[in-house]
Design an enzyme around this catalytic site. Structure first.
Site, PDB file in Angstrom:
ATOM      1  N   ASP A 264       0.869  -1.189   0.000  1.00 17.35           N
ATOM      2  CA  ASP A 264       0.000   0.000   0.000  1.00 17.35           C
ATOM      3  C   ASP A 264       0.902   1.234   0.000  1.00 17.35           C
ATOM      4  O   ASP A 264       2.071   1.163   0.402  1.00 17.35           O
ATOM      5  CB  ASP A 264      -0.901   0.017   1.239  1.00 17.35           C
TER       6      ASP A 264
ATOM      7  N   ASP B 168       3.789   2.353  -4.276  1.00 18.18           N
ATOM      8  CA  ASP B 168       2.883   3.247  -4.992  1.00 18.18           C
ATOM      9  C   ASP B 168       2.587   2.586  -6.336  1.00 18.18           C
ATOM     10  O   ASP B 168       3.488   2.441  -7.176  1.00 18.18           O
ATOM     11  CB  ASP B 168       3.548   4.619  -5.188  1.00 18.18           C
ATOM     12  N   VAL B 169       1.350   2.191  -6.560  1.00 17.42           N
ATOM     13  CA  VAL B 169       1.037   1.422  -7.773  1.00 17.42           C
ATOM     14  C   VAL B 169       1.150   2.242  -9.052  1.00 17.42           C
ATOM     15  O   VAL B 169       1.145   1.680 -10.151  1.00 17.42           O
ATOM     16  CB  VAL B 169      -0.369   0.774  -7.709  1.00 17.42           C
TER      17      VAL B 169
ATOM     18  N   ASN C 136      -5.929  -4.165  -6.569  1.00 16.49           N
ATOM     19  CA  ASN C 136      -7.033  -3.635  -5.750  1.00 16.49           C
ATOM     20  C   ASN C 136      -6.921  -2.139  -5.455  1.00 16.49           C
ATOM     21  O   ASN C 136      -7.939  -1.465  -5.301  1.00 16.49           O
ATOM     22  CB  ASN C 136      -7.084  -4.422  -4.432  1.00 16.49           C
TER      23      ASN C 136
ATOM     24  N   TYR D  35     -13.975   8.335 -12.511  1.00 15.68           N
ATOM     25  CA  TYR D  35     -13.891   7.021 -11.842  1.00 15.68           C
ATOM     26  C   TYR D  35     -14.481   5.938 -12.750  1.00 15.68           C
ATOM     27  O   TYR D  35     -13.864   4.890 -12.969  1.00 15.68           O
ATOM     28  CB  TYR D  35     -14.640   7.095 -10.511  1.00 15.68           C
TER      29      TYR D  35
ATOM     30  N   LYS E 124     -12.677   2.606 -14.369  1.00 21.84           N
ATOM     31  CA  LYS E 124     -13.116   1.240 -14.048  1.00 21.84           C
ATOM     32  C   LYS E 124     -13.630   0.510 -15.291  1.00 21.84           C
ATOM     33  O   LYS E 124     -13.516  -0.712 -15.392  1.00 21.84           O
ATOM     34  CB  LYS E 124     -14.184   1.281 -12.951  1.00 21.84           C
TER      35      LYS E 124
ATOM     36  N   ILE F 107     -19.918  -0.920  -1.079  1.00 26.02           N
ATOM     37  CA  ILE F 107     -19.313  -1.768  -0.048  1.00 26.02           C
ATOM     38  C   ILE F 107     -18.836  -0.871   1.096  1.00 26.02           C
ATOM     39  O   ILE F 107     -18.200   0.173   0.845  1.00 26.02           O
ATOM     40  CB  ILE F 107     -18.115  -2.571  -0.627  1.00 26.02           C
TER      41      ILE F 107
ATOM     42  N   THR G 111     -16.574   0.440   3.199  1.00 27.06           N
ATOM     43  CA  THR G 111     -15.126   0.524   3.412  1.00 27.06           C
ATOM     44  C   THR G 111     -14.761   1.986   3.651  1.00 27.06           C
ATOM     45  O   THR G 111     -15.614   2.864   3.592  1.00 27.06           O
ATOM     46  CB  THR G 111     -14.345   0.049   2.164  1.00 27.06           C
TER      47      THR G 111
HETATM   48  N1  LIG Z   1     -15.980   0.278  -1.538  1.00 25.67           N
HETATM   49  C1  LIG Z   1     -16.734   0.274  -2.623  1.00 25.67           C
HETATM   50  O1  LIG Z   1     -17.944   0.530  -2.538  1.00 25.67           O
HETATM   51  C2  LIG Z   1     -16.146  -0.062  -3.960  1.00 25.67           C
HETATM   52  C3  LIG Z   1     -17.034  -0.207  -5.033  1.00 25.67           C
HETATM   53  C4  LIG Z   1     -16.522  -0.519  -6.282  1.00 25.67           C
HETATM   54  C5  LIG Z   1     -15.174  -0.700  -6.471  1.00 25.67           C
HETATM   55  N2  LIG Z   1     -14.326  -0.537  -5.415  1.00 25.67           N
HETATM   56  C6  LIG Z   1     -12.898  -0.688  -5.686  1.00 25.67           C
HETATM   57  O2  LIG Z   1     -12.310  -1.622  -4.790  1.00 25.67           O
HETATM   58  C7  LIG Z   1     -10.946  -1.265  -4.551  1.00 25.67           C
HETATM   59  C8  LIG Z   1     -10.705  -1.174  -3.060  1.00 25.67           C
HETATM   60  O3  LIG Z   1     -11.535  -0.156  -2.554  1.00 25.67           O
HETATM   61  P1  LIG Z   1     -11.911   0.003  -1.009  1.00 25.67           P
HETATM   62  O4  LIG Z   1     -13.333   0.336  -0.958  1.00 25.67           O
HETATM   63  O5  LIG Z   1     -11.381  -1.136  -0.219  1.00 25.67           O
HETATM   64  O6  LIG Z   1     -11.103   1.365  -0.706  1.00 25.67           O
HETATM   65  P2  LIG Z   1     -10.135   1.804   0.497  1.00 25.67           P
HETATM   66  O7  LIG Z   1     -10.000   3.265   0.373  1.00 25.67           O
HETATM   67  O8  LIG Z   1     -10.654   1.244   1.765  1.00 25.67           O
HETATM   68  O9  LIG Z   1      -8.777   1.088   0.107  1.00 25.67           O
HETATM   69  C9  LIG Z   1      -8.022   1.504  -1.014  1.00 25.67           C
HETATM   70  C10 LIG Z   1      -6.551   1.364  -0.678  1.00 25.67           C
HETATM   71  O10 LIG Z   1      -5.800   1.752  -1.832  1.00 25.67           O
HETATM   72  C11 LIG Z   1      -4.644   2.457  -1.364  1.00 25.67           C
HETATM   73  N3  LIG Z   1      -4.075   3.300  -2.418  1.00 25.67           N
HETATM   74  C12 LIG Z   1      -4.572   4.446  -2.939  1.00 25.67           C
HETATM   75  N4  LIG Z   1      -3.726   4.943  -3.848  1.00 25.67           N
HETATM   76  C13 LIG Z   1      -2.657   4.101  -3.912  1.00 25.67           C
HETATM   77  C14 LIG Z   1      -1.447   4.076  -4.651  1.00 25.67           C
HETATM   78  N5  LIG Z   1      -1.143   5.043  -5.528  1.00 25.67           N
HETATM   79  N6  LIG Z   1      -0.590   3.042  -4.466  1.00 25.67           N
HETATM   80  C15 LIG Z   1      -0.880   2.061  -3.580  1.00 25.67           C
HETATM   81  N7  LIG Z   1      -1.999   2.036  -2.824  1.00 25.67           N
HETATM   82  C16 LIG Z   1      -2.884   3.051  -3.000  1.00 25.67           C
HETATM   83  C17 LIG Z   1      -5.170   3.277  -0.196  1.00 25.67           C
HETATM   84  O11 LIG Z   1      -4.109   3.732   0.649  1.00 25.67           O
HETATM   85  C18 LIG Z   1      -6.104   2.287   0.478  1.00 25.67           C
HETATM   86  O12 LIG Z   1      -5.439   1.520   1.472  1.00 25.67           O
HETATM   87  C19 LIG Z   1     -10.705   0.050  -5.295  1.00 25.67           C
HETATM   88  O13 LIG Z   1     -10.102  -0.210  -6.539  1.00 25.67           O
HETATM   89  C20 LIG Z   1     -12.120   0.599  -5.481  1.00 25.67           C
HETATM   90  O14 LIG Z   1     -12.221   1.464  -6.573  1.00 25.67           O
HETATM   91  C21 LIG Z   1     -14.773  -0.221  -4.178  1.00 25.67           C
END
Ligand SMILES: NC(=O)c1ccc[n+]([C@@H]2O[C@H](COP(=O)([O-])OP(=O)(O)OC[C@H]3O[C@@H](n4cnc5c(N)ncnc54)[C@H](O)[C@@H]3O)[C@@H](O)[C@H]2O)c1
Length: 253
Positions: A39, A65-66, A92, A157, A161, A190, A192
């Site tokens: 992360d 950093d991805v 992710n 966004y 996606k 979700i 989160t």
């Molecule tokens: N939560 C939802 O409702 C939802 C819905 C659809 C899709 N998603 C997708 O699921 C994935 C996870 O989302 P989540 O809800 O767990 O979010 P979250 O914010 O809880 O977790 C995302 C993580 O990505 C990390 N991150 C951000 N930029 C980064 C970078 N440049 N390099 C490395 N790490 C980085 C953040 O520090 C964080 O720990 C994401 O791709 C999100 O778009 C989430």
């Protein structure tokens, strides 16, 4: 037998709790995988590491950093030095920029694409050669329901996606001959940290979201982690180029 016994798995964006990457890293560790959880957020990653170590001692975590090609190169090198192979990549990490098209700047748009889409391209490029050498692998990309249908305020966004969705299918087709499978998971709403950031814990906002979901409530990170686990495991050995929607029926309406 554990469902990921003997597999080496890299999960990006795994530090956030509650988060999908965090839940996935824990479920993979419980299922016998050697887990690399990365992360950009170093502080939360330390908490994640401490928690993962209570599940398994086959855990590595470090800052990545991805969006950085160099970080991907170093990450893959470190895993190969430690465990000699990578069987599973879960792309992710992601962020959401919530702005109308009027408000959205070119910089916002490019940042959104770089974190959510370019990162997936960079990661895929780095892992496929080693997966190929070891007879195959599984890549699971986090897309979204927002990558399938439009909604107000999420054009950047959604675009990122939707690109992940189709990139996944292209990787699946190009890499099938090497036994590398690539699938996308499409969560709806979700519970989160990303949702907390977007809605700032406004109870009415959560009630509104819940009322729009046929199953009547938001999903948990564990609901999504279960689908990622399935696609990453050999149970899904004949599934590639597919999308798995995990949304309580939201997109079925
Ligand atoms: N939560 C939802 O409702 C939802 C819905 C659809 C899709 N998603 C997708 O699921 C994935 C996870 O989302 P989540 O809800 O767990 O979010 P979250 O914010 O809880 O977790 C995302 C993580 O990505 C990390 N991150 C951000 N930029 C980064 C970078 N440049 N390099 C490395 N790490 C980085 C953040 O520090 C964080 O720990 C994401 O791709 C999100 O778009 C989430």
């Amino acid at each position: 037998m554990a469902r990921l016994a003997g597999k080496v798995a890299l999960i990006t964006g795994a530090a956030s709790n509650p988060g999908i990457g965090y839940a996935t890293a824990h479920s993979f560790a419980r299922e016998g995988a050697k887990v690399v959880a990365t992360d950009i957020d170093r502080a939360n990653l330390e908490h994640c590491q401490t928690s993962l170590m209570t599940v398994s001692d086959q855990i590595l975590t470090w800052r990545q950093d991805v969006t950085s090609r160099q970080d991907w190169i170093e990450t893959v090198e470190r895993i190969l030095n430690q465990w000699g192979r990578i069987d599973i990549l879960v792309n992710n990490a992601g962020v959401v920029i919530l702005k109308s098209i009027d408000e959205l700047t070119e910089e916002d748009f490019e940042r959104q694409m770089r974190i959510n889409m370019t990162s997936v391209f960079l990661g895929t490029k780095q892992v496929i050669s080693t997966m190929r050498e070891h007879g195959g692998g599984a890549i699971v990309n986090l897309s979204s329901v927002a990558g399938l249908v439009g909604a107000p305020g999420v054009s950047a966004y959604s675009s990122s996606k939707a690109a992940v969705h189709l990139f996944t299918k292209n990787v699946a087709i190009e890499c099938a001959k090497h036994n590398i499978r690539c699938n996308s998971v499409h969560p709806g709403s979700i519970h989160t940290n990303i949702q907390k950031t977007v809605f700032k814990d406004i109870p009415e906002q959560f009630e509104l979201i819940n009322s729009q979901i046929p199953l009547g409530h938001m999903g948990t990170p564990e609901d999504v982690a279960a689908s990622i686990l399935f696609l990453a495991s050999d149970e899904a050995k004949y599934i590639t180029g597919a999308e798995l929607v995990v949304d309580g029926g939201l997109a079925a309406q």
